[in-house]
Design a protein around this motif. Structure first.
Motif, PDB file in Angstrom:
ATOM      1  N   THR A 164       0.832  -1.210   0.000  1.00 12.14           N
ATOM      2  CA  THR A 164       0.000   0.000   0.000  1.00 12.14           C
ATOM      3  C   THR A 164       0.865   1.258   0.000  1.00 12.14           C
ATOM      4  OG1 THR A 164      -1.917  -1.008   1.061  1.00 12.14           O
ATOM      5  CG2 THR A 164      -1.605   1.351   1.404  1.00 12.14           C
ATOM      6  N   GLU A 165       1.921   1.264   0.848  1.00 13.89           N
ATOM      7  CA  GLU A 165       2.785   2.451   0.910  1.00 13.89           C
ATOM      8  C   GLU A 165       3.481   2.690  -0.415  1.00 13.89           C
ATOM      9  OE1 GLU A 165       2.689   0.108   3.107  1.00 13.89           O
ATOM     10  OE2 GLU A 165       2.096   1.017   5.015  1.00 13.89           O
ATOM     11  N   GLU A 166       4.011   1.637  -1.047  1.00 13.04           N
ATOM     12  CA  GLU A 166       4.694   1.808  -2.329  1.00 13.04           C
ATOM     13  C   GLU A 166       3.722   2.236  -3.422  1.00 13.04           C
ATOM     14  OE1 GLU A 166       8.159  -1.584  -1.640  1.00 13.04           O
ATOM     15  OE2 GLU A 166       6.297  -2.090  -2.661  1.00 13.04           O
ATOM     16  N   ARG A 167       2.537   1.642  -3.439  1.00 13.38           N
ATOM     17  CA  ARG A 167       1.557   1.998  -4.469  1.00 13.38           C
ATOM     18  C   ARG A 167       1.064   3.445  -4.257  1.00 13.38           C
ATOM     19  NH1 ARG A 167      -1.276  -2.581  -4.177  1.00 13.38           N
ATOM     20  NH2 ARG A 167      -0.009  -3.655  -5.737  1.00 13.38           N
ATOM     21  N   MET A 168       1.005   3.900  -3.002  1.00 16.11           N
ATOM     22  CA  MET A 168       0.662   5.295  -2.745  1.00 16.11           C
ATOM     23  C   MET A 168       1.666   6.229  -3.416  1.00 16.11           C
ATOM     24  SD  MET A 168      -0.394   5.242   1.293  1.00 16.11           S
ATOM     25  CE  MET A 168      -0.060   6.990   1.417  1.00 16.11           C
ATOM     26  N   LYS A 758      -6.542   1.932   8.929  1.00 12.63           N
ATOM     27  CA  LYS A 758      -5.674   3.077   8.706  1.00 12.63           C
ATOM     28  C   LYS A 758      -5.742   3.461   7.221  1.00 12.63           C
ATOM     29  CE  LYS A 758      -1.759   3.400  10.835  1.00 12.63           C
ATOM     30  NZ  LYS A 758      -2.123   4.492  11.732  1.00 12.63           N
ATOM     31  N   VAL A 759      -6.793   4.231   6.887  1.00 12.57           N
ATOM     32  CA  VAL A 759      -6.985   4.716   5.521  1.00 12.57           C
ATOM     33  C   VAL A 759      -6.922   6.234   5.562  1.00 12.57           C
ATOM     34  CG1 VAL A 759      -8.499   4.812   3.510  1.00 12.57           C
ATOM     35  CG2 VAL A 759      -8.409   2.731   4.914  1.00 12.57           C
ATOM     36  N   MET A 760      -5.883   6.799   4.928  1.00 12.23           N
ATOM     37  CA  MET A 760      -5.718   8.242   4.905  1.00 12.23           C
ATOM     38  C   MET A 760      -6.552   8.849   3.788  1.00 12.23           C
ATOM     39  SD  MET A 760      -1.648   8.678   5.721  1.00 12.23           S
ATOM     40  CE  MET A 760      -1.159   7.740   4.284  1.00 12.23           C
ATOM     41  N   LEU A 761      -6.700  10.188   3.845  1.00 14.20           N
ATOM     42  CA  LEU A 761      -7.500  10.890   2.841  1.00 14.20           C
ATOM     43  C   LEU A 761      -6.925  10.684   1.449  1.00 14.20           C
ATOM     44  CD1 LEU A 761      -9.711  12.897   2.021  1.00 14.20           C
ATOM     45  CD2 LEU A 761      -8.118  14.753   2.558  1.00 14.20           C
ATOM     46  N   GLU A 762      -5.602  10.812   1.317  1.00 14.31           N
ATOM     47  CA  GLU A 762      -4.983  10.616   0.007  1.00 14.31           C
ATOM     48  C   GLU A 762      -5.218   9.190  -0.483  1.00 14.31           C
ATOM     49  OE1 GLU A 762      -0.626  11.213  -2.171  1.00 14.31           O
ATOM     50  OE2 GLU A 762      -0.749  10.799  -0.023  1.00 14.31           O
ATOM     51  N   THR A 763      -5.082   8.226   0.417  1.00 16.49           N
ATOM     52  CA  THR A 763      -5.316   6.830   0.035  1.00 16.49           C
ATOM     53  C   THR A 763      -6.765   6.619  -0.378  1.00 16.49           C
ATOM     54  OG1 THR A 763      -3.655   6.229   1.683  1.00 16.49           O
ATOM     55  CG2 THR A 763      -5.020   4.458   0.795  1.00 16.49           C
ATOM     56  N   TYR A 764      -7.692   7.285   0.306  1.00 16.87           N
ATOM     57  CA  TYR A 764      -9.111   7.147  -0.032  1.00 16.87           C
ATOM     58  C   TYR A 764      -9.368   7.631  -1.455  1.00 16.87           C
ATOM     59  CZ  TYR A 764     -14.189   7.718   0.297  1.00 16.87           C
ATOM     60  OH  TYR A 764     -15.532   7.647   0.062  1.00 16.87           O
ATOM     61  N   VAL A 765      -8.749   8.769  -1.823  1.00 16.58           N
ATOM     62  CA  VAL A 765      -8.908   9.273  -3.194  1.00 16.58           C
ATOM     63  C   VAL A 765      -8.282   8.302  -4.185  1.00 16.58           C
ATOM     64  CG1 VAL A 765      -8.301  11.159  -4.764  1.00 16.58           C
ATOM     65  CG2 VAL A 765      -8.980  11.667  -2.415  1.00 16.58           C
ATOM     66  N   GLN A 766      -7.085   7.782  -3.833  1.00 13.13           N
ATOM     67  CA  GLN A 766      -6.410   6.853  -4.728  1.00 13.13           C
ATOM     68  C   GLN A 766      -7.178   5.535  -4.853  1.00 13.13           C
ATOM     69  OE1 GLN A 766      -2.514   6.517  -3.041  1.00 13.13           O
ATOM     70  NE2 GLN A 766      -1.795   8.483  -3.893  1.00 13.13           N
ATOM     71  N   GLY A 805      -5.734  -0.196   2.211  1.00 13.49           N
ATOM     72  CA  GLY A 805      -6.643   0.413   1.246  1.00 13.49           C
ATOM     73  C   GLY A 805      -6.229   0.190  -0.186  1.00 13.49           C
ATOM     74  N   LEU A 806      -4.909  -0.060  -0.446  1.00 15.64           N
ATOM     75  CA  LEU A 806      -4.434  -0.238  -1.818  1.00 15.64           C
ATOM     76  C   LEU A 806      -3.785  -1.611  -2.014  1.00 15.64           C
ATOM     77  CD1 LEU A 806      -2.868   3.288  -2.530  1.00 15.64           C
ATOM     78  CD2 LEU A 806      -5.121   2.441  -3.187  1.00 15.64           C
ATOM     79  N   ASP A 807      -3.992  -2.538  -1.058  1.00 12.72           N
ATOM     80  CA  ASP A 807      -3.466  -3.893  -1.239  1.00 12.72           C
ATOM     81  C   ASP A 807      -4.281  -4.619  -2.318  1.00 12.72           C
ATOM     82  OD1 ASP A 807      -1.495  -3.645   0.730  1.00 12.72           O
ATOM     83  OD2 ASP A 807      -2.984  -3.989   2.298  1.00 12.72           O
TER      84      ASP A 807
END
Length: 920
Positions: A164-168, A758-766, A805-807
């Motif tokens: 998730t961190e790398e894909r962010m 742990k879903v951040m705002l930026e991750t939610y948009v992504q 959130g991005l896994d």
């Protein structure tokens, strides 16, 4: 955007002018870009990207690395691209900054970066204007274009297997979501700032409490009082301070009234004390005046005697001024004597100087004549030195020119020899590294086949009679695949693939080194061959060095002899110039000496005669005068004047002193009468009693003022603290209100809500963008995998501690399982990666405003697919290219060469550089 024709000149591995007529590939379909490793397959896409945006497609090759190392110095470096966009034809030409031979003189000069764009009634010639128009026309920048039009080697699997961190990080660059991250950070910073403000406010309130000064009526235990104040709520403390301040103000008014009454009593005592001191001063002055009267009477009697003696002495010296006047009349005769004596001395000195100059002139004339005779002989011997110097200098320049040319030939011959040795060593190293790369690829292919067979054996182990096969659906299983005991694990296979890729890159770099050395060697050999044709008895470049070294030794010996001869003649010329200058100088000296002798001889005779006459005149005048000189007469006159003046001054001073004493006596008499009148009728006062009363009043005043100062300090301090506490209490209420609201926003935006993922705002948009990418990617993956696999974003987080959130998971429709994409095999991972990259490309085009790109490139990755998977991947790419779109596959997989008819074949030439051939 569809390329029509691409022209590359001295660009990358393309040494000369290379034209790629891409319109021959048609308007749609799949074509293959194939060729030797390192020949320049990916460079075709780099050239298109450079023409459009002034940069290569990746971050590895900068603009300063685009100039071909194989190109001749005079060949220009540029890229020209003709392309169609929305039915309109454009031509774009661009060159990077590079060094080229100067048009005038020797050396190199920099060719500045330039760009031109023409088409659709448009002509732009400035790089900034061209860049802006291309971006406006296509609607994307270089980074977006590279991700849409080029699915680059190694990027597929990185996006597929990222956390998730790398894909962010990847999506942040692609979809420009930095502003959401900035909002998260800003909220977090604001929340932390408010908390710091609350702590600062609490510390300020605590500091204000310590500044409070309780009134002395508060309990006599200071520690208990301070503890009570610290524990008191702010509202109660403010009320307490207001009560204390009111009481202190009332007490201050009482102290002010008491001080006013005390100061009135002090003024009355001071008036009495001042009058008593004045009377005491008058009595002391009367006593002193009486003493002065007595002293003046005694001094007057003594001064009368002194006055009479001074008068008698002054009368005795009355004849002295007459004696001084008689001596003053003889002074002109002494002036005449002194003037004549001075003239006699000056004339004697002048005669001595003239005689000395005459003797010196005679000596100079004699020395000059001797030097002139000797110098003339030496100059006659050096008459031809200039001719000899010019001759040796000309010969030396000719020899040095020959030596420089021979040294350059020796250096080139030595460089050729070293380059040949380096090239042979590099050739051997390249062959070893090429064999190692071939072995590594073979080992990977063998182990990959074993791995795929192993997967089939695992699937076969799950088959049972009368149960349909998940692959073919058959109910019977006559010969199921067996599990191999020597198959590698997926991790081992991945390491083998990495080893193979690394060996291939090492071999490529070794090949580039050999090509570079071969080009340098050939250039040196051609230069030496040209020189050999101009030398006698030399037929090969290898003979040039020996010939040059032999001639160089002879030339250096001749150069040494000529340098010595030239240095000798230079010294002779310097000597001749020095003698010539000295000869002229000595001639001038001899002439001047002769003129001086002719002038001084008659002058010395005339001065001696005048000197004898003046000596007789001085002797006669000195014999007629009583004193030896004028100063003796003046001393006697001054002594007479001093004696007379002294007696006169003593008489006058005695008269003045007598008058002063009489005046002092009269003043003392008047002062006594005045003081006696002022003291008449006064009564004595006890000054000590008055002073004691004054001291008592002053002590009382100091005590009252000290008490009032302490009261003012406490009142001022407590008033300031009260104002601070009121303001601080209001600020604290405001800060705590903001902490509640901003803290909730920060926790929500940064994904730190308690009990939530742990879903951040930026991750939610992504996540929303990622879902759209997966929807587009699954349309291709279902085709490539025969309906087996479908990508899915993981909804539930593994834990509540790490970002989620991005896994990414994969659904296997054959067995209904859902698992991580990390479990896919190499070929399956390629299919999923390619699908994901195509979905990403579609989403970027959609988010960029529906731009139209009619050409796409796919770089490598097909070597890991079996025949069936390769066929499915080609079907997906063919479907992608069905609607007026060209898809170029950059690969050297042999099966693709057999399946794809339209090809761009890139061949590396042994002499350096690459060439392109289009097969349709």
């Amino acid at each position: 955007m569809r390329p029509i024709k691409l022209t590359m000149s001295a660009f990358g591995p393309y040494a000369g002018k290379t034209i790629v007529e891409m319109d021959k590939l048609g308007k749609s379909g799949v074509y293959l870009i194939t060729g030797d490793t390192g020949a320049g397959k990916t460079t075709i896409f780099d050239a298109i990207t450079f023409a459009l945006f002034g940069e290569a497609s990746g971050d590895v090759r900068g603009c300063n690395m685009l100039r071909s190392k194989y190109a001749a110095p005079e060949t220009p470096t540029f890229v020209e691209l003709e392309f169609l966009y929305r039915g309109k034809r454009y031509t774009l030409r661009r060159n990077p900054a590079y060094l080229r031979p100067a048009k005038r003189g020797s050396g190199m000069t920099e060719e500045k970066a330039a760009a031109t764009l023409s088409g659709d009634a448009l002509l732009l010639t400035k790089p900034k204007d061209v860049d802006a128009q291309v971006k406006r026309l296509l609607g994307v920048d270089r980074e977006q274009f590279s991700r849409i039009a080029m699915l680059a080697q190694g990027e597929f699997r990185k996006l597929l297997l990222a956390s998730t961190e790398e894909r962010m990080q990847i999506f942040r660059q692609i979809f420009r979501t930095e502003r959401y991250q900035m909002l998260q950070n800003r909220l977090q910073e604001e929340y932390a700032s408010r908390k710091r403000q609350r702590q600062d406010c609490l510390r300020s309130m605590e500091q204000s409490r310590t500044q409070i000064l309780p009134p002395p009526t508060v309990p006599e235990e200071p520690e208990k009082s301070e503890t009570t104040l610290r524990a008191m709520p702010p509202a109660d403390l403010i009320a307490q301070l207001e009560q204390w301040n009111a009481a202190d103000q009332q007490h201050d008014q009482v102290l002010t009234d008491q001080l006013e009454m005390l100061r009135k009593n002090q003024r009355q005592i001071i008036e009495i004390q001042t009058r008593a001191k004045e009377l005491e001063s008058l009595r002391h002055a009367l006593k002193q005046a009486q003493q002065e009267q007595q002293q003046a009477a005694a001094q007057t009697a003594l001064q009368q005697q002194t006055l009479e003696a001074a008068k008698a002495q002054f009368s005795q010296n009355a004849a002295l001024p007459e004696q001084a006047a008689q001596l003053r009349q003889s002074l002109p005769q002494y002036d005449t004597l002194e003037e004549t004596t001075h003239q006699l001395s000056a004339r004697q000195k002048e005669l001595t100087r003239s005689q000395q100059k005459l003797e010196l002139a005679r000596q100079q004339a004699e020395r000059a004549q001797t030097f002139l005779a000797d110098c003339k002989q030496k100059l006659d011997a050096l008459a031809d030195a200039a001719v000899q110097a010019e001759k040796f200098h000309s010969q030396l320049q000719s020899v040095q020119t020959q030596i420089a040319a021979l040294e350059k030939l020796c250096d080139m011959a030595e460089q050729l020899s070293q380059t040949t040795v380096q090239r042979n060593l590099a050739q051997q190293a390249y062959l070893q590294k090429r064999d190692a790369a071939t072995q590594a690829q073979a080992e990977y292919d063998r182990q990959n086949r074993a791995f795929l067979d192993e997967q089939a054996g695992i699937l076969a182990s799950t088959l049972t009679p009368d149960t349909p096969c998940p692959v073919c659906g058959a109910m019977e299983h006559p010969s199921p695949a067996q599990i191999s005991t020597h198959a590698p694990s997926e991790a081992q296979l991945k390491r083998l693939r990495q080893d193979s890729d690394k060996a291939q890159q090492i071999a490529i770099r070794a090949s580039e080194t050999v090509s570079r050395l071969r080009g340098t060697e050939e250039t040196l050999r051609q230069t030496l061959l040209t020189q050999a044709q101009q030398l006698p008895d030399v037929t090969a470049p290898e003979q040039v060095g020996d010939f040059a070294r032999q001639r160089l030794e002879v030339g250096r010996q001749a150069e040494a002899k000529l340098k010595a001869a030239a240095a000798h003649t230079e010294r002779q010329l310097c000597e001749r110039d020095r003698l010539t200058q000295q000869y002229s100088a000595q001639e001038q000296i001899a002439s001047e000496a002769a003129q001086m002798i002719a002038t001084l001889e008659p002058a010395c005779i005339r001065m001696q005669t005048e000197l004898d006459s003046m000596t007789d005149q001085v002797q006669k005048l000195r014999a007629s005068l009583p004193y030896p000189n004028r100063s003796s007469v003046q001393d006697q006159i001054a002594a007479l004047q001093r004696t007379y003046a002294a007696s006169q001054e003593a008489f006058e001073q005695a008269q003045a002193r007598m008058q002063t004493l009489e005046q002092q006596r009269k003043v003392a008499d008047g002062r006594i009468l005045q003081l006696e009148g002022q003291l008449a009728g006064t009564e004595p006062v006890d000054l000590q009693v008055i002073e004691a009363q004054a001291q008592q009043l002053e002590s009382q005043r100091v005590q009252l003022e000290t008490a009032q100062d302490q009261l003012h300090l406490r009142l001022h301090t407590n008033t300031a603290v009260l104002s601070q506490l009121i303001q601080q209490t209001q600020s604290l209420r405001q800060i705590e209100s903001e902490i509640v609201s901003i803290g909730a926003l920060s926790d929500t935006a940064n994904g730190t809500l308690s009990g939530k993922g742990k879903v951040m705002l930026e991750t939610y948009v992504q996540m929303a963008q990622f879902d759209r990418i997966l929807a587009r990617a699954n349309t291709r993956l279902m085709v490539m995998s025969g309906g087996q696999y479908e990508l899915k974003r993981r909804v539930q987080a593994e834990n509540l501690r790490s970002q989620s959130g991005l896994d990414l998971d994969v659904i296997d429709h054959y067995n209904g399982s859902e698992r991580s994409v990390n479990t896919l095999s190499g070929g399956e991972a390629f299919q999923a990666s390619l699908s994901l990259a195509l979905g990403l490309s579609d989403e970027i085009q959609s988010s960029a405003g529906g731009i139209q790109l009619d050409t796409m490139f796919v770089d490598e990755g097909f070597g890991s697919l079996d025949s069936e998977s390769l066929e499915q991947a080609l079907r997906a790419l063919t479907g992608l290219a069905a609607q007026d779109r060209l898809v170029g596959i950059i690969s050297h997989v042999s099966e693709l060469k057999e399946r794809i008819e339209k090809q761009i074949v890139v061949t590396k030439e042994k002499s350096g550089g690459s060439r392109v051939k289009i097969i349709t």
